[in-house]
Design a protein around this motif. Structure first.
Motif, mmCIF file in Angstrom:
data_model
loop_
_atom_site.group_PDB
_atom_site.id
_atom_site.type_symbol
_atom_site.label_atom_id
_atom_site.label_comp_id
_atom_site.label_asym_id
_atom_site.label_seq_id
_atom_site.Cartn_x
_atom_site.Cartn_y
_atom_site.Cartn_z
ATOM 1 N N THR A 1 -10.685 18.842 6.908
ATOM 2 C CA THR A 1 -11.202 18.566 5.569
ATOM 3 C C THR A 1 -12.305 17.518 5.654
ATOM 4 N N LEU A 2 -13.494 17.863 5.197
ATOM 5 C CA LEU A 2 -14.610 16.916 5.214
ATOM 6 C C LEU A 2 -14.604 16.048 3.951
ATOM 7 N N GLY A 3 -15.612 15.163 3.859
ATOM 8 C CA GLY A 3 -15.731 14.254 2.720
ATOM 9 C C GLY A 3 -15.351 12.839 3.105
ATOM 10 N N HIS A 4 -16.342 11.927 3.139
ATOM 11 C CA HIS A 4 -16.050 10.559 3.589
ATOM 12 C C HIS A 4 -16.576 9.508 2.614
ATOM 13 N N GLU A 5 -16.727 9.889 1.358
ATOM 14 C CA GLU A 5 -17.229 8.958 0.341
ATOM 15 C C GLU A 5 -16.316 9.062 -0.880
ATOM 16 N N THR A 6 -15.082 8.579 -0.726
ATOM 17 C CA THR A 6 -13.999 8.889 -1.654
ATOM 18 C C THR A 6 -13.624 7.725 -2.551
ATOM 19 N N ALA A 7 -13.310 8.049 -3.795
ATOM 20 C CA ALA A 7 -12.699 7.088 -4.711
ATOM 21 C C ALA A 7 -11.700 7.832 -5.586
ATOM 22 N N GLY A 8 -10.655 7.139 -5.980
ATOM 23 C CA GLY A 8 -9.635 7.761 -6.816
ATOM 24 C C GLY A 8 -8.542 6.772 -7.172
ATOM 25 N N VAL A 9 -7.352 7.300 -7.405
ATOM 26 C CA VAL A 9 -6.220 6.491 -7.868
ATOM 27 C C VAL A 9 -5.049 6.689 -6.914
ATOM 28 N N ILE A 10 -4.408 5.601 -6.529
ATOM 29 C CA ILE A 10 -3.236 5.704 -5.656
ATOM 30 C C ILE A 10 -2.122 6.441 -6.390
ATOM 31 N N SER A 11 -1.607 7.495 -5.753
ATOM 32 C CA SER A 11 -0.528 8.279 -6.362
ATOM 33 C C SER A 11 0.808 8.087 -5.650
ATOM 34 N N ALA A 12 0.804 7.519 -4.440
ATOM 35 C CA ALA A 12 2.046 7.259 -3.699
ATOM 36 C C ALA A 12 1.760 6.213 -2.633
ATOM 37 N N VAL A 13 2.761 5.397 -2.327
ATOM 38 C CA VAL A 13 2.621 4.381 -1.277
ATOM 39 C C VAL A 13 3.715 4.583 -0.235
ATOM 40 N N GLY A 14 3.377 4.295 1.025
ATOM 41 C CA GLY A 14 4.324 4.439 2.109
ATOM 42 C C GLY A 14 5.147 3.191 2.336
ATOM 43 N N PRO A 15 6.091 3.240 3.260
ATOM 44 C CA PRO A 15 6.945 2.086 3.562
ATOM 45 C C PRO A 15 6.123 0.884 4.029
ATOM 46 N N GLY A 16 6.522 -0.285 3.569
ATOM 47 C CA GLY A 16 5.901 -1.522 4.022
ATOM 48 C C GLY A 16 4.571 -1.861 3.385
ATOM 49 N N VAL A 17 4.100 -1.067 2.455
ATOM 50 C CA VAL A 17 2.810 -1.338 1.817
ATOM 51 C C VAL A 17 2.993 -2.432 0.759
ATOM 52 N N THR A 18 2.200 -3.479 0.854
ATOM 53 C CA THR A 18 2.215 -4.560 -0.135
ATOM 54 C C THR A 18 0.793 -4.764 -0.664
ATOM 55 N N GLY A 19 0.691 -5.253 -1.881
ATOM 56 C CA GLY A 19 -0.610 -5.543 -2.460
ATOM 57 C C GLY A 19 -1.273 -4.351 -3.128
ATOM 58 N N TRP A 20 -0.666 -3.186 -3.008
ATOM 59 C CA TRP A 20 -1.198 -1.964 -3.623
ATOM 60 C C TRP A 20 -0.054 -1.221 -4.280
ATOM 61 N N GLN A 21 -0.358 -0.574 -5.407
ATOM 62 C CA GLN A 21 0.685 0.159 -6.108
ATOM 63 C C GLN A 21 0.113 1.415 -6.754
ATOM 64 N N VAL A 22 1.009 2.300 -7.132
ATOM 65 C CA VAL A 22 0.603 3.528 -7.813
ATOM 66 C C VAL A 22 -0.209 3.167 -9.059
ATOM 67 N N GLY A 23 -1.320 3.842 -9.236
ATOM 68 C CA GLY A 23 -2.192 3.592 -10.378
ATOM 69 C C GLY A 23 -3.403 2.743 -10.067
ATOM 70 N N ASP A 24 -3.431 2.068 -8.907
ATOM 71 C CA ASP A 24 -4.594 1.266 -8.539
ATOM 72 C C ASP A 24 -5.796 2.168 -8.268
ATOM 73 N N ARG A 25 -6.952 1.753 -8.756
ATOM 74 C CA ARG A 25 -8.203 2.482 -8.505
ATOM 75 C C ARG A 25 -8.824 1.951 -7.220
ATOM 76 N N VAL A 26 -9.169 2.848 -6.308
ATOM 77 C CA VAL A 26 -9.605 2.418 -4.988
ATOM 78 C C VAL A 26 -10.744 3.288 -4.466
ATOM 79 N N GLY A 27 -11.520 2.692 -3.578
ATOM 80 C CA GLY A 27 -12.465 3.422 -2.749
ATOM 81 C C GLY A 27 -11.991 3.342 -1.314
ATOM 82 N N VAL A 28 -12.509 4.217 -0.471
ATOM 83 C CA VAL A 28 -12.071 4.304 0.923
ATOM 84 C C VAL A 28 -13.233 3.978 1.854
ATOM 85 N N CYS A 29 -13.039 3.002 2.735
ATOM 86 C CA CYS A 29 -14.052 2.675 3.735
ATOM 87 C C CYS A 29 -14.094 3.791 4.783
ATOM 88 N N PRO A 30 -15.238 4.467 4.937
ATOM 89 C CA PRO A 30 -15.282 5.602 5.848
ATOM 90 C C PRO A 30 -15.418 5.242 7.318
#
Length: 313
Positions: free
Chosen positions: A60-89
């Motif tokens: 899957t291509l595409g490296h200029e992404t922004a959206g909303v966190i829909s799920a977090v994995g184990p041990g993730v702190t400082g981020w939660q579902v609903g946060d608006r984020v961009g992704v460093c490519p």
């Protein structure tokens, strides 16, 4: 879920049905809302070495992404579902090349690669800042060492050059632009460029402190001729696979360096400028079903500014 995937070199992307990702430790899932289209995507699709370099295909291509966190994995702190984020490519994951990218309904991302999109900032700009913004900013400010007292040349008024021109003006530099397409000159002037030429060769002997080449053809040699002794040329664009520099051109203690990618900090600096209303890159929105057609337009040089695919919830 749906994803636009690279399958074979010199072939269009394929819209496939793929499993939804599941976050592991230190990972999140993003419901993608915007993903920019980049000339690098076209390069990946056409370069003969791409398929061998990818860990697997389809990818899957595409490296200029922004959206909303829909799920977090184990041990993730400082981020939660609903946060608006961009992704460093250019962070840990290298999405769209070594890991699945953002031309999909959802994307798996390492938390180290997340940049926080401020409230009120359009999500399309959140996407544009992650690559077009980050790459142009990093080359100009970090690699080029931009300061307010510099005279600066910007070669190319594509998506990256437009952002760099405005950033350099905002930081107090005296900015000049080389762009052969004269219909882009009014845009450069509106961004604050003090002077315009069609060909960087016209800058020979201009003695700029810094020239950043966002074109990447035979323009690097012209940039070397345009900087003062001790000045710096930063090459970013990859319009041609190679270029030639006359050896004597570098002998006057001129610096030629390359730049690729950037950091989360670069992205968040750009978000601050965008939120303040000082930086508003030109972009055009298209639908998720138009991604392949958008890439064809990019390859045919039919795009001014940036294309951003909008989709998701």
């Amino acid at each position: 879920m749906k994803a636009w995937q690279f399958v074979e070199t010199n072939e269009p992307l394929v819209l496939n049905e793929v499993p939804e990702p599941v976050p592991g430790a230190g990972e999140v899932i993003i419901a993608v809302q915007a993903c920019g289209l980049c000339h690098s995507d076209v390069t990946y699709m056409t370069h003969p070495g791409t398929k061998a370099a990818m860990p697997y295909t389809p990818m899957t291509l595409g490296h200029e992404t922004a959206g909303v966190i829909s799920a977090v994995g184990p041990g993730v702190t400082g981020w939660q579902v609903g946060d608006r984020v961009g992704v460093c490519p250019s962070g840990k994951g290298f999405p769209g090349f070594f890991t699945p990218g953002g031309f999909a309904d959802k994307q798996l991302v390492h938390v180290e690669d997340l940049a926080r999109v401020p409230d009120g900032l359009d999500i399309s700009l959140g996407a544009v800042a992650t690559d077009a913004g980050m790459t142009s900013y990093h080359a100009l400010v970090v690699r080029g060492g931009l300061t307010a007292d510099m005279s600066v040349g910007v070669i190319g008024m594509g998506g990256l050059g437009q952002i760099a021109t405005r950033v350099a003006v905002l930081k107090g530099a005296d900015v000049h632009v080389a762009e052969p397409k004269r219909d882009l000159w009014p845009l450069a002037e509106s961004l604050g460029a003090a002077g315009l030429v069609a060909d960087a060769a016209d800058w020979k002997g201009r003695d700029f402190d810094l020239v950043v080449d966002y074109a990447g053809f035979d323009t690097a040699a012209r940039a070397i001729d345009a900087v003062r002794p001790g000045g710096t040329v930063v090459t970013v664009g990859i319009g041609a696979p190679e270029f030639t520099i006359p050896s004597q051109a570098l002998l006057w203690n001129k610096n030629l360096i390359g730049s690729i990618g950037g950091t989360v900090a670069d992205i968040e600096d750009l978000y601050a400028m965008m939120t303040a209303g000082d930086l508003a890159p030109a972009y055009e929105e298209i639908g998720f079903d138009e991604v392949q057609r958008g890439l064809e337009r990019l390859e045919a040089a039919q795009v001014t500014g940036r294309l951003v695919a909008r989709f998701g919830s």
